[in-house]
Design a protein around this motif. Structure first.
Motif, PDB file in Angstrom:
ATOM      1  N   UNK A 246       6.439   8.757   3.107  1.00 18.16           N
ATOM      2  CA  UNK A 246       7.128   8.452   1.709  1.00 18.16           C
ATOM      3  C   UNK A 246       8.245   7.584   1.886  1.00 18.16           C
ATOM      4  N   UNK A 247       9.160   8.119   2.782  1.00 16.50           N
ATOM      5  CA  UNK A 247      10.541   7.782   2.855  1.00 16.50           C
ATOM      6  C   UNK A 247      10.380   6.304   3.351  1.00 16.50           C
ATOM      7  N   UNK A 248       9.715   6.114   4.142  1.00 17.51           N
ATOM      8  CA  UNK A 248       9.535   4.666   5.077  1.00 17.51           C
ATOM      9  C   UNK A 248       9.191   3.628   4.036  1.00 17.51           C
ATOM     10  N   UNK A 249       8.051   3.751   3.323  1.00 14.81           N
ATOM     11  CA  UNK A 249       7.494   3.014   2.343  1.00 14.81           C
ATOM     12  C   UNK A 249       8.525   2.740   1.116  1.00 14.81           C
ATOM     13  N   UNK A 250       9.055   3.941   0.751  1.00 17.74           N
ATOM     14  CA  UNK A 250       9.976   3.773  -0.407  1.00 17.74           C
ATOM     15  C   UNK A 250      11.274   3.050  -0.158  1.00 17.74           C
ATOM     16  N   UNK A 251      11.708   3.262   0.932  1.00 24.27           N
ATOM     17  CA  UNK A 251      12.870   2.673   1.216  1.00 24.27           C
ATOM     18  C   UNK A 251      12.640   1.243   1.480  1.00 24.27           C
ATOM     19  N   UNK A 252      11.490   0.799   1.991  1.00 26.19           N
ATOM     20  CA  UNK A 252      11.074  -0.637   2.187  1.00 26.19           C
ATOM     21  C   UNK A 252      10.899  -1.388   0.734  1.00 26.19           C
ATOM     22  N   UNK A 254      12.213  -0.543  -2.181  1.00 26.82           N
ATOM     23  CA  UNK A 254      13.542  -0.008  -3.034  1.00 26.82           C
ATOM     24  C   UNK A 254      14.828  -0.107  -2.553  1.00 26.82           C
ATOM     25  N   UNK A 255      14.818  -0.144  -1.157  1.00 24.39           N
ATOM     26  CA  UNK A 255      16.061  -0.150  -0.354  1.00 24.39           C
ATOM     27  C   UNK A 255      17.000   1.169  -0.265  1.00 24.39           C
ATOM     28  N   UNK A 256      16.262   2.246  -0.774  1.00 22.37           N
ATOM     29  CA  UNK A 256      17.087   3.621  -0.839  1.00 22.37           C
ATOM     30  C   UNK A 256      15.932   4.649  -0.376  1.00 22.37           C
TER      31      UNK A 256
END
Length: 266
Positions: A246-252, A254-256
């Motif tokens: 989740x972290x990887x795709x969320x950061x990609x 939305x940038x955070x």
């Protein structure tokens, strides 16, 4: 055999495999395959023996073998050799492209741009991340159509699917984002070949079905995080492999990170 050979099966059923090989001075004895073999040479000057004739296939060349063809060859002693290969059962390749049957008319051609794209897609398909592997599978399905055209296989006219059918698939995907159906299941749902599914969906939406579902999952993750649900539960609810996925795709998108986003909005 010196060097390395990586192999993976794609799709729901046996019959579609990809390989990436880095070898040194290797030669294959004469042999044949039950399935289609499509190889893209990235490095090295390969000498090919095929059904009694010999030809060279250097970097940037595709070599396509129909089922049952006797083949052999390799590179000279001490010469580095790198290539990727696709192994596709005849019925699967025909079904992917929406044909009853097919065979390649030409055995080899130099297609450096297509070679590079195929190598990149195979590398993704051999990776550790499930979403990246799925994107590699999608890309290879589309590239198989380009390879078929380039090597002399006739494809049927592409059918333009109505917006309603694509919308039905979007609704089906959105109803249970944790389910994550395979490309074969999505094609069966619409009654299309894998190739026509991807072409029709991308033409209308601008993304592949999996990309569209992933952006919807990350969008829904935003809403759940705003509501105060812990990131671990959000990952489980939306079918991510774990919180780091989740972290990887969320950061990609939305940038955070999900944690930083949640702290900022609460």
């Amino acid at each position: 055999m010196s060097g390395s050979l990586r192999l993976a099966q794609l799709g729901d059923q046996p019959g579609f495999e990809v390989a990436g090989a880095t070898l040194g001075g290797h030669r294959f004895e004469r042999h044949s395959h039950d399935e289609f073999v499509i190889s893209a040479n990235l490095r090295g000057e390969e000498s090919v023996w095929l059904d009694g004739r010999t030809f060279d296939a250097g970097p940037g060349c595709f070599t396509c073998y129909n089922p049952g063809q006797i083949q052999g060859g390799g590179v000279s002693e001490g010469q580095p050799w790198q290539f990727v290969s696709l192994y596709v059962a005849s019925d699967q390749l025909a079904a992917m492209l929406g044909l009853q049957r097919l065979e390649f008319e030409r055995s080899t051609d130099r297609l450096p741009v297509l070679t590079a794209a195929t190598a990149d897609a195979v590398e993704r398909a051999l990776g550790d991340d499930a979403f990246v592997r799925q994107r590699g599978e999608e890309r290879l399905t589309l590239l198989l159509a380009e390879i078929a055209r380039a090597m002399g296989v006739r494809l049927p006219q592409e059918r333009l699917e109505s917006g309603g059918r694509i919308a039905d698939l979007q609704d089906w995907l959105a109803a249970d984002l944790a389910r994550q159906p395979s490309l074969d299941e999505m094609a069966a749902y619409l009654g299309l070949s894998r190739f026509h599914l991807l072409r029709s969906f991308q033409k209308q939406v601008g993304l592949s079905p999996r990309q569209w579902a992933m952006q919807l999952r990350t969008r829904r993750a935003q809403a759940l995080l705003r509501a105060g649900l812990p990131a671990t539960e959000v990952a489980h609810e939306l079918g991510f492999a774990d919180q780091s996925h989740l972290n990887r795709h969320f950061r990609a998108a939305y940038g955070v990170s999900p944690g930083s986003f949640q702290r900022a909005v609460r």
